[in-house]
Design a protein around this motif. Structure first.
Motif, short mmCIF file in Angstrom:
data_model
loop_
_atom_site.label_atom_id
_atom_site.label_comp_id
_atom_site.label_asym_id
_atom_site.label_seq_id
_atom_site.Cartn_x
_atom_site.Cartn_y
_atom_site.Cartn_z
N GLY A 1 -11.39 -19.34 32.81
CA GLY A 1 -12.62 -18.63 32.74
C GLY A 1 -13.68 -19.20 33.15
O GLY A 1 -14.89 -18.79 33.32
N GLU A 2 -13.62 -20.56 33.11
CA GLU A 2 -14.89 -21.50 33.13
C GLU A 2 -15.24 -21.61 34.53
O GLU A 2 -14.48 -21.74 35.54
N ILE A 3 -16.48 -21.69 34.84
CA ILE A 3 -17.01 -22.37 36.30
C ILE A 3 -17.56 -23.73 35.80
O ILE A 3 -18.45 -23.95 35.55
N ALA B 1 -18.59 -12.37 39.99
CA ALA B 1 -17.03 -12.19 40.62
C ALA B 1 -16.13 -12.66 39.45
O ALA B 1 -15.24 -12.27 38.90
N ALA B 2 -16.28 -13.98 39.37
CA ALA B 2 -15.51 -14.98 38.83
C ALA B 2 -15.33 -14.59 37.00
O ALA B 2 -14.46 -14.54 36.72
N ARG B 3 -16.67 -14.52 36.68
CA ARG B 3 -16.94 -14.26 35.36
C ARG B 3 -16.21 -12.67 35.05
O ARG B 3 -15.43 -12.34 33.81
N SER B 4 -16.35 -11.71 35.82
CA SER B 4 -16.14 -10.31 35.53
C SER B 4 -14.38 -10.28 35.68
O SER B 4 -13.88 -9.44 35.14
N ILE C 1 -11.91 -15.35 36.74
CA ILE C 1 -11.34 -16.35 37.61
C ILE C 1 -12.07 -17.55 37.10
O ILE C 1 -13.20 -17.91 37.07
N THR C 2 -11.24 -18.82 37.04
CA THR C 2 -11.72 -20.15 36.88
C THR C 2 -12.12 -20.35 38.19
O THR C 2 -11.22 -20.49 39.07
N VAL C 3 -13.32 -21.39 38.12
CA VAL C 3 -13.96 -21.63 39.44
C VAL C 3 -14.21 -23.16 39.22
O VAL C 3 -14.51 -23.73 38.11
N VAL C 4 -13.55 -24.02 40.16
CA VAL C 4 -13.84 -25.46 40.43
C VAL C 4 -14.81 -25.71 41.49
O VAL C 4 -14.26 -25.48 42.74
#
Length: 261
Positions: A36-38, A192-195, A198-201
């Motif tokens: 869940g981290e960006i 969107a990633a947080r809700s 989704i983990t984002v790199v």
């Protein structure tokens, strides 16, 4: 072979990669990414950001080092298994928008879902939801050649988000966008990633983009560093320069990003 920490969905140790011409791209990079981290990977062009994302996603195997996804060793997978992993669990956004010219907008956005076996109706519904969020739903039946480059990039971002990947790899995702569009698209992407968990790199050379992440890993010459001096951001030809003001760097000055790793 040491397993990664349990709280890291993605973990890499001592990644090395050298280009075919002999120039080094990664020189022993290690990092962990929590679920869940960006995470922003920052640094100037040529610092190894794209190569790092390629190795982490299994697109290109590192020549030395380890990559783990959910405690599964990606570095020992064969090409077919890595391809399946990218299709089923990962999303990818390139800096240049590439779409299938024979498909319309919603079909392009829904393509990864349909390749997974999702019905056409359900895939279209998921794609349309994200197209609306990115303010391009009204172009859903247009062909790629009828869109501007910025519109095509929004479709590519939709295509990456619609399948709800476990990890989204984004390589300079707002590079083709006008400055005015960047904040909206980035906020949509991060929200969107947080809700959706989704983990984002995210690879970026823009300090304003990196500031939206939970944490930043700076690279320089293929190695992790603590301070990166970023070059000034210039608009593509034909775009009016923005007036200096809050959040803008005066002309001719670069940005300094001091970070603890």
């Amino acid at each position: 072979m040491e397993a990664p920490p349990d709280n890291d969905v993605l973990w890499a140790r001592s990644l090395h990669f050298t280009h075919r011409d002999g120039s080094p791209a990664l020189g022993g990079v290690s990092l962990g990414v929590r679920e869940g981290e960006i995470l922003a990977v920052s640094g100037p062009r040529g610092s190894g950001k794209t190569t790092l994302l390629h190795c982490l996603s299994g697109l290109v195997p590192a020549q030395r080092g380890e990559v783990w996804f959910n405690s599964v060793p990606v570095h020992t997978m064969g090409a077919t298994a890595r391809e399946r992993l990218r299709r089923d669990r990962f999303g990818w956004i390139d800096p240049a928008p590439v779409l299938v010219p024979e498909l319309n907008v919603w079909e392009n956005a829904a393509l990864p879902l349909m390749l997974r076996g999702t019905s056409r109706r359900r895939a279209k519904a998921a794609a349309m939801e994200w197209l609306e969020r990115l303010d391009i739903g009204d172009r859903s039946r247009s062909r790629p050649h009828e869109l501007t480059q910025a519109e095509r990039q929004r479709v590519c971002i939709t295509r990456a988000l619609a399948p709800a990947p476990s990890i989204l790899f984004a390589d300079e995702p707002t590079a083709p966008l006008h400055r005015a569009d960047r904040n909206h698209v980035l906020r949509t992407l991060t929200t969107a990633a947080r809700s959706h968990g989704i983990t984002v790199v995210l690879a970026t050379h823009d300090p304003d983009t990196a500031a939206l992440a939970d944490r930043t890993v700076p690279l320089m010459d293929g190695r992790r560093v603590t301070t990166v001096h970023l070059p000034p951001i210039t608009e593509p030809e034909g775009r009016a320069a923005e007036p200096e003001g809050r959040g803008a760097e005066p002309e001719g000055r670069g940005a300094t990003c001091s970070l603890s790793v």
